[in-house]
Design a protein around this motif. Structure first.
Motif, PDB file in Angstrom:
ATOM      1  N   ILE A   1     -45.933  -4.246 -52.867  1.00 11.34           N
ATOM      2  CA  ILE A   1     -45.754  -3.294 -51.760  1.00 11.34           C
ATOM      3  C   ILE A   1     -44.456  -3.647 -51.048  1.00 11.34           C
ATOM      4  N   VAL A   2     -43.595  -2.645 -50.920  1.00 12.68           N
ATOM      5  CA  VAL A   2     -42.356  -2.877 -50.174  1.00 12.68           C
ATOM      6  C   VAL A   2     -42.481  -2.093 -48.873  1.00 12.68           C
ATOM      7  N   GLU A   3     -42.544  -2.804 -47.780  1.00  7.53           N
ATOM      8  CA  GLU A   3     -42.731  -2.149 -46.479  1.00  7.53           C
ATOM      9  C   GLU A   3     -41.385  -1.708 -45.928  1.00  7.53           C
ATOM     10  N   GLY A   4     -41.306  -0.456 -45.564  1.00  8.46           N
ATOM     11  CA  GLY A   4     -40.059   0.036 -44.967  1.00  8.46           C
ATOM     12  C   GLY A   4     -39.722   1.418 -45.482  1.00  8.46           C
ATOM     13  N   ARG A   5     -38.707   1.987 -44.894  1.00  4.10           N
ATOM     14  CA  ARG A   5     -38.268   3.319 -45.318  1.00  4.10           C
ATOM     15  C   ARG A   5     -37.463   3.165 -46.605  1.00  4.10           C
ATOM     16  N   TRP A   6     -37.623   4.138 -47.505  1.00  6.23           N
ATOM     17  CA  TRP A   6     -36.881   4.022 -48.767  1.00  6.23           C
ATOM     18  C   TRP A   6     -35.387   3.928 -48.485  1.00  6.23           C
ATOM     19  N   GLN A   7     -34.957   4.594 -47.407  1.00  3.67           N
ATOM     20  CA  GLN A   7     -33.528   4.591 -47.068  1.00  3.67           C
ATOM     21  C   GLN A   7     -33.035   3.162 -46.836  1.00  3.67           C
ATOM     22  N   ASP A   8     -33.944   2.309 -46.344  1.00  2.03           N
ATOM     23  CA  ASP A   8     -33.543   0.937 -46.010  1.00  2.03           C
ATOM     24  C   ASP A   8     -33.759  -0.044 -47.153  1.00  2.03           C
ATOM     25  N   VAL A   9     -34.638   0.309 -48.089  1.00  6.78           N
ATOM     26  CA  VAL A   9     -34.977  -0.699 -49.110  1.00  6.78           C
ATOM     27  C   VAL A   9     -34.487  -0.353 -50.516  1.00  6.78           C
ATOM     28  N   ALA A  10     -34.090   0.907 -50.734  1.00  8.26           N
ATOM     29  CA  ALA A  10     -33.748   1.318 -52.104  1.00  8.26           C
ATOM     30  C   ALA A  10     -32.571   0.514 -52.665  1.00  8.26           C
TER      31      ALA A  10
END
Ligand SMILES: C[S@@+](CC[C@H](N)C(=O)[O-])C[C@H]1O[C@@H](n2cnc3c(N)ncnc32)[C@H](O)[C@@H]1O
Length: 450
Positions: free
Chosen positions: A308-317
């Motif tokens: 699980i990657v917590e955060g907005r896709w904009q910030d983690v992609a």
């Protein structure tokens, strides 16, 4: 404020109007309808009890407007406009051109009673033609539509029954005229998207309100689940399960193999189907704290292969792309708009392996078949820019009415309510001659000017 859209007379009036209608269509929340009603007064002093207020300056991004003057249409102008609408219904291209070019007819004018504009009347003109004259009438109508849309007529103008000219063409089975309107819609959307990009609209800012809202899980019927935001908008609903199931099959074609990235957990439906196919790596990006808490409560952080990657896709992609590319990527975020999706496409190409598959839940414009068709074409064109070829699958869905109870509005309201386009994009190694995109690219362009 970066873009100023003015409905005050100017040579690019038609573009502005088109863009404005686009803006309304994009967000179906009431404030835009309110705006739309006010703007209608520009064209229609009769529609509102405040007939004088009809000249507006409109600002987009952020949306703002101010009334800059009060005026009403002169009887002479009204008469010219009415003659213009008659010429449209008669499919008389010479008269139409003369009235617009030489006599100043307003190409955006609508009949006061019915709200029908020039394009509606052209479509109607073809519809009422006798059977033996139908083909010739459609050709004439097609020519009229093309000229009018290149000269100020608004492709998605709505009549009083909230139907665009394209909706009418579709209802009457006039496929050629429908296609002409859809192409105009695609052109307008491309232009709008281009302008949005120039203005560097902040994609991130838009779904902030949603991410800060309190979510609730409900059970509208036995066995059905709905995830609602704090305004009772359906974030995710059980009726989408067959789409999610098919998506999982496409994303993990061989059980036990591959890696998959899913953006947006929601009710975890697609992730549950993905888990059944046992991918080697299964990454889920989720931004809402309530959803993340629920995922953990359900033990998703302990499932095999799941990260699980917590955060907005904009910030983690970006960070994910630096690690390992994925065999498939799925996108189904909430509270985002077409520009966000397009921005996601940009990220997705960096996240996919060379044979990778990208798919997303296509609900763009799903409250109106015309807009849905425009977005369908638009997505294909935009993705081709990123080197991706498109396949659509049409699925037939059971969508019980009771499931919508308690939701603020139906985000899916197409006539064929049970049929949903499901998208699959693959990198273009060689464009097959049968692909939907090849057909689209080879389609004869519609002239926009006579
Ligand atoms: C429509 S639901 C996804 C439904 C999911 N496909 C399923 O099968 O249940 C959208 C989800 O995306 C999440 N989301 C919204 N914006 C996001 C963002 N910018 N980044 C990551 N997740 C986001 C929402 O919190 C929500 O859980």
């Amino acid at each position: 404020m970066q873009a100023r859209l003015s409905l005050v007379d100017s040579s690019i009036k038609s573009m502005h109007q088109t863009l404005f209608y686009e803006a309304i269509h994009r967000d179906r929340h009431s404030r835009y309808f309110y705006l739309w009603t006010l703007v209608s007064t520009r064209k229609f002093p009769y529609w509102l009890p405040r007939p004088k207020v009809h000249s507006l300056k409109i600002y987009l991004f952020p949306l703002k407007m101010e009334i800059i003057e009060e005026e009403s249409m002169s009887p002479d102008q009204l008469a010219v406009n009415q003659r213009f609408l008659e010429a449209c219904r008669a499919l008389d291209i010479e008269q139409i051109q003369k009235l617009v070019r030489d006599e100043g007819a307003d190409a955006w004018f609508q009949e006061p009673e019915t709200g029908k504009g020039p394009l509606h009347l052209v479509v109607e003109g073809a519809h009422v033609a006798e059977a033996e004259e139908k083909d010739a009438a459609v050709e004439k109508a097609d020519e009229c539509l093309s000229w009018l849309m290149g000269n100020g007529a608004v492709w998605n103008q709505m009549d009083r029954e909230y139907r665009t000219p394209a909706c009418r063409a579709r209802e009457y089975g006039l496929a050629k005229l429908y296609a002409n309107c859809i192409d105009a819609g695609v052109r307008a959307e491309l232009l709008l998207a281009h302008l949005n990009r120039k203005q560097q609209t902040s994609a991130g800012a838009r779904n902030e309100a949603y991410l800060n809202s309190k979510l609730t899980w409900t059970e509208p019927t036995d066995g059905a689940k709905t995830l609602l935001d704090d305004e009772n908008n359906g974030v995710m609903m059980s009726w989408e399960k067959d789409i999610m199931k098919r998506s999982a099959e496409v994303l993990v074609p061989t059980p036990g193999e591959g890696s998959v990235l899913n953006i947006g957990f929601g009710l975890g439906i697609v992730d549950t189907y993905l888990q059944e196919r046992r991918p080697k790596r299964h990454v889920i990006v989720e931004a809402h704290p309530d959803v993340i808490a629920e995922m953990k409560a359900q033990g998703w952080d302990k499932k095999p292969g799941v990260e699980i990657v917590e955060g907005r896709w904009q910030d983690v992609a970006g960070q994910l792309a630096e690690q390992e590319v994925f065999d498939s990527v799925y996108y189904d975020a909430f509270g985002e708009y077409y520009e966000d999706l397009r921005e996601f496409f940009d990220e997705a190409v960096g996240l996919l392996s060379p044979d990778g598959i990208l798919s997303f839940f296509h609900g763009l414009g799903a409250d109106n078949q015309t807009f849905y068709d425009v977005y369908t074409k638009l997505v294909m064109l935009e993705l081709y820019d990123f080197g991706l070829d498109t396949e659509w699958e049409e699925l037939y869905i059971d969508m019980p009415d009771e499931e919508w109870e308690g939701t603020k509005r139906r985000y899916w309201a197409l006539e064929t309510a049970s049929s949903v386009s499901h998208s699959i994009f693959k990198f273009v190694h060689q464009l097959s001659k049968d692909s939907a995109l090849t057909k689209l690219l080879l389609a004869k362009p519609t002239p926009s000017e006579a």
